[in-house]
Design a protein around this motif. Structure first.
Motif, PDB file in Angstrom:
ATOM      1  N   LEU A   7       0.851  -1.189   0.000  1.00 15.81           N
ATOM      2  CA  LEU A   7       0.000   0.000   0.000  1.00 15.81           C
ATOM      3  C   LEU A   7       0.883   1.234   0.000  1.00 15.81           C
ATOM      4  N   TYR A   8       0.671   2.101  -0.992  1.00 15.53           N
ATOM      5  CA  TYR A   8       1.426   3.349  -1.148  1.00 15.53           C
ATOM      6  C   TYR A   8       0.515   4.496  -0.716  1.00 15.53           C
ATOM      7  N   PRO A   9       0.671   5.010   0.527  1.00 10.80           N
ATOM      8  CA  PRO A   9      -0.312   5.954   1.079  1.00 10.80           C
ATOM      9  C   PRO A   9      -0.580   7.184   0.235  1.00 10.80           C
ATOM     10  N   GLU A  10       0.472   7.931  -0.145  1.00  9.77           N
ATOM     11  CA  GLU A  10       0.206   9.179  -0.851  1.00  9.77           C
ATOM     12  C   GLU A  10      -0.110   8.970  -2.323  1.00  9.77           C
ATOM     13  N   LEU A  11       0.282   7.843  -2.873  1.00  9.89           N
ATOM     14  CA  LEU A  11      -0.053   7.559  -4.258  1.00  9.89           C
ATOM     15  C   LEU A  11      -1.445   6.944  -4.383  1.00  9.89           C
ATOM     16  N   HIS A  12      -2.036   6.601  -3.239  1.00  7.84           N
ATOM     17  CA  HIS A  12      -3.354   5.958  -3.242  1.00  7.84           C
ATOM     18  C   HIS A  12      -3.339   4.723  -4.136  1.00  7.84           C
ATOM     19  N   GLN A  13      -2.315   3.888  -3.951  1.00  7.77           N
ATOM     20  CA  GLN A  13      -2.154   2.698  -4.776  1.00  7.77           C
ATOM     21  C   GLN A  13      -1.989   1.458  -3.916  1.00  7.77           C
ATOM     22  N   VAL A  14      -2.516   0.365  -4.425  1.00 11.09           N
ATOM     23  CA  VAL A  14      -2.398  -0.929  -3.758  1.00 11.09           C
ATOM     24  C   VAL A  14      -1.985  -1.966  -4.794  1.00 11.09           C
ATOM     25  N   LEU A  15      -1.015  -2.796  -4.441  1.00  7.89           N
ATOM     26  CA  LEU A  15      -0.608  -3.920  -5.271  1.00  7.89           C
ATOM     27  C   LEU A  15      -0.792  -5.202  -4.468  1.00  7.89           C
ATOM     28  N   ALA A  16      -1.398  -6.191  -5.082  1.00 16.17           N
ATOM     29  CA  ALA A  16      -1.546  -7.510  -4.476  1.00 16.17           C
ATOM     30  C   ALA A  16      -0.773  -8.502  -5.319  1.00 16.17           C
ATOM     31  N   ASP A  17       0.340  -8.990  -4.778  1.00 18.10           N
ATOM     32  CA  ASP A  17       1.229  -9.883  -5.533  1.00 18.10           C
ATOM     33  C   ASP A  17       1.630  -9.259  -6.867  1.00 18.10           C
ATOM     34  N   GLY A  18       1.897  -7.959  -6.848  1.00 12.26           N
ATOM     35  CA  GLY A  18       2.331  -7.254  -8.042  1.00 12.26           C
ATOM     36  C   GLY A  18       1.224  -6.778  -8.943  1.00 12.26           C
ATOM     37  N   ARG A  19      -0.007  -7.168  -8.657  1.00 13.50           N
ATOM     38  CA  ARG A  19      -1.157  -6.760  -9.478  1.00 13.50           C
ATOM     39  C   ARG A  19      -1.769  -5.498  -8.882  1.00 13.50           C
ATOM     40  N   GLU A  20      -1.944  -4.459  -9.702  1.00 11.43           N
ATOM     41  CA  GLU A  20      -2.536  -3.225  -9.207  1.00 11.43           C
ATOM     42  C   GLU A  20      -4.016  -3.428  -8.938  1.00 11.43           C
ATOM     43  N   VAL A  21      -4.456  -2.961  -7.780  1.00  7.99           N
ATOM     44  CA  VAL A  21      -5.852  -3.082  -7.359  1.00  7.99           C
ATOM     45  C   VAL A  21      -6.408  -1.671  -7.193  1.00  7.99           C
ATOM     46  N   LEU A  22      -7.400  -1.310  -7.982  1.00  8.99           N
ATOM     47  CA  LEU A  22      -7.977   0.026  -7.919  1.00  8.99           C
ATOM     48  C   LEU A  22      -9.086   0.050  -6.873  1.00  8.99           C
ATOM     49  N   LEU A  23      -8.920   0.893  -5.867  1.00  7.82           N
ATOM     50  CA  LEU A  23      -9.868   0.984  -4.761  1.00  7.82           C
ATOM     51  C   LEU A  23     -10.523   2.356  -4.725  1.00  7.82           C
ATOM     52  N   THR A  24     -11.730   2.398  -4.193  1.00 11.14           N
ATOM     53  CA  THR A  24     -12.373   3.681  -3.924  1.00 11.14           C
ATOM     54  C   THR A  24     -11.688   4.328  -2.728  1.00 11.14           C
ATOM     55  N   PRO A  25     -11.874   5.631  -2.524  1.00  5.19           N
ATOM     56  CA  PRO A  25     -11.262   6.273  -1.345  1.00  5.19           C
ATOM     57  C   PRO A  25     -11.641   5.604  -0.031  1.00  5.19           C
ATOM     58  N   SER A  26     -12.907   5.193   0.118  1.00  8.38           N
ATOM     59  CA  SER A  26     -13.336   4.547   1.365  1.00  8.38           C
ATOM     60  C   SER A  26     -12.675   3.184   1.537  1.00  8.38           C
ATOM     61  N   GLU A  27     -12.597   2.407   0.474  1.00  7.68           N
ATOM     62  CA  GLU A  27     -11.945   1.101   0.549  1.00  7.68           C
ATOM     63  C   GLU A  27     -10.470   1.265   0.891  1.00  7.68           C
ATOM     64  N   PHE A  28      -9.825   2.237   0.262  1.00  7.05           N
ATOM     65  CA  PHE A  28      -8.414   2.482   0.521  1.00  7.05           C
ATOM     66  C   PHE A  28      -8.201   2.886   1.976  1.00  7.05           C
ATOM     67  N   LEU A  29      -9.049   3.791   2.477  1.00  7.38           N
ATOM     68  CA  LEU A  29      -8.923   4.247   3.860  1.00  7.38           C
ATOM     69  C   LEU A  29      -9.075   3.090   4.839  1.00  7.38           C
ATOM     70  N   LEU A  30     -10.050   2.207   4.590  1.00  7.56           N
ATOM     71  CA  LEU A  30     -10.246   1.067   5.479  1.00  7.56           C
ATOM     72  C   LEU A  30      -9.040   0.140   5.461  1.00  7.56           C
ATOM     73  N   LEU A  31      -8.518  -0.152   4.279  1.00  6.01           N
ATOM     74  CA  LEU A  31      -7.349  -1.020   4.194  1.00  6.01           C
ATOM     75  C   LEU A  31      -6.145  -0.380   4.868  1.00  6.01           C
ATOM     76  N   GLU A  32      -5.952   0.909   4.639  1.00  5.31           N
ATOM     77  CA  GLU A  32      -4.831   1.622   5.250  1.00  5.31           C
ATOM     78  C   GLU A  32      -4.942   1.579   6.772  1.00  5.31           C
ATOM     79  N   THR A  33      -6.143   1.815   7.289  1.00  9.06           N
ATOM     80  CA  THR A  33      -6.373   1.780   8.727  1.00  9.06           C
ATOM     81  C   THR A  33      -6.055   0.403   9.298  1.00  9.06           C
ATOM     82  N   LEU A  34      -6.532  -0.642   8.641  1.00  5.19           N
ATOM     83  CA  LEU A  34      -6.296  -1.992   9.132  1.00  5.19           C
ATOM     84  C   LEU A  34      -4.822  -2.376   9.045  1.00  5.19           C
ATOM     85  N   MET A  35      -4.128  -1.953   7.988  1.00  6.63           N
ATOM     86  CA  MET A  35      -2.711  -2.288   7.858  1.00  6.63           C
ATOM     87  C   MET A  35      -1.886  -1.602   8.935  1.00  6.63           C
ATOM     88  N   VAL A  36      -2.205  -0.366   9.252  1.00  7.61           N
ATOM     89  CA  VAL A  36      -1.495   0.324  10.327  1.00  7.61           C
ATOM     90  C   VAL A  36      -1.784  -0.344  11.672  1.00  7.61           C
TER      91      VAL A  36
END
Length: 294
Positions: free
Chosen positions: A192-221
């Motif tokens: 998860l790249y916080p300021e780029l708003h990007q997520v990669l899963a096993d090298g595959r880019e996963v496009l998330l909505t802002p809410s989905e990204f925020l939830l994942l970021e919160t859980l990862m922290v």
């Protein structure tokens, strides 16, 4: 924010005028569209921060507008509709909307919802090809604030485990100062790249909505510390997780839908989770602790 642009997609002239005026008073440069197709084109042309979408449009419906916008934009999408059934709300969220407001709505409510979303910085930049930039492209990354837990219900189909109620969440300071370059949070192939708003899963880019990204970021922290639906709902609406404000069942259900969408995009099986784990009777956590990689 340096640039505040909104697109209003609404076929009712009176409601469109009201929404345009409201956003204009809030400091947005507003572009309006009376059809879904024109709304998608406006979103492509103007790269808005916020898009409001009416569900019942004369050509394509608001669900399809949202799906198309999500193919190239990470704008905050607010769906406005007279439909009040729960299934309509869920379909809107599953299409990629960040929030859902029923008509008639109070202008103050819409403004408050948008203000809450804007407190979660929109940092991704769409590329000319319509996808988010590769993490190696540039920009610095910051680490989000940790959140706290409250009570929550079980998500269907999730494994049962004993919650770590006495665990303490990792402090953002533990990750150090905001890194530069391609710094990221990483856990078992999930990046998860916080300021780029990007997520990669096993090298595959996963496009998330802002809410989905925020939830994942919160859980990862938070790592293995359990986060409740109520706490996550407050985070999504821009509040402190410990504020104690009322969280409705509908808002908790919204968190479930966002996390369901997140898991689907990550291809993470809720019955045998690799990353996002549901803790029965408590909430959600990650299967391990994320590391910051420079």
């Amino acid at each position: 924010m340096d640039r505040r642009v909104a697109v209003v997609v609404e076929d009712d002239e009176d409601i469109r005028g009201l929404t345009v005026a409201l956003l204009g008073q809030s400091g947005f440069v507003v572009h309006e569209a009376a059809t879904g197709t024109a709304g998608v084109e406006a979103a492509q042309r103007h790269d808005p921060t916020v898009v409001t979408v009416d569900l019942g449009l004369p050509d394509i419906d608001g669900y399809e507008v949202t799906r198309r916008v999500r193919q190239f934009s990470d704008a905050y999408v607010v769906m406005l509709t007279a439909r009040t059934e729960e299934i309509d709300t869920l379909l809107g969220l599953e299409a990629g909307a960040d929030d859902y407001i029923t008509k008639p709505f109070r202008p103050r409510e819409l403004r408050a919802r948008i203000d809450a979303m804007l407190r979660r910085p929109r940092t991704a930049t769409p590329s000319p090809q319509g996808t988010l930039r590769d993490p190696a492209a540039s920009a610095s990354a910051a680490v989000p604030s940790a959140v706290s837990s409250a009570s929550a219900a079980q998500a269907p189909g999730a494994p049962v485990e004993t919650p770590a109620l006495n665990a303490q969440p990792p402090s953002p300071a533990a990750f150090g100062a905001a890194p530069t370059g391609d710094a990221r949070l990483e856990m078992d192939g999930l990046e998860l790249y916080p300021e780029l708003h990007q997520v990669l899963a096993d090298g595959r880019e996963v496009l998330l909505t802002p809410s989905e990204f925020l939830l994942l970021e919160t859980l990862m922290v938070s790592g293995r510390v359990v986060r409740a639906k109520a706490a996550l709902a407050r985070i999504v609406r821009g509040e402190d997780a410990d504020s104690g404000t009322f969280v409705s069942q509908a808002e908790e259900r919204t968190v479930e839908v966002h996390l369901g969408n997140l898991r689907r995009k990550l291809a993470d099986d809720p019955k045998a989770p690799r990353w996002v784990v549901t803790v029965r009777g408590v909430g959600y956590r990650m299967a391990g602790s994320a590391q910051r990689v420079r």
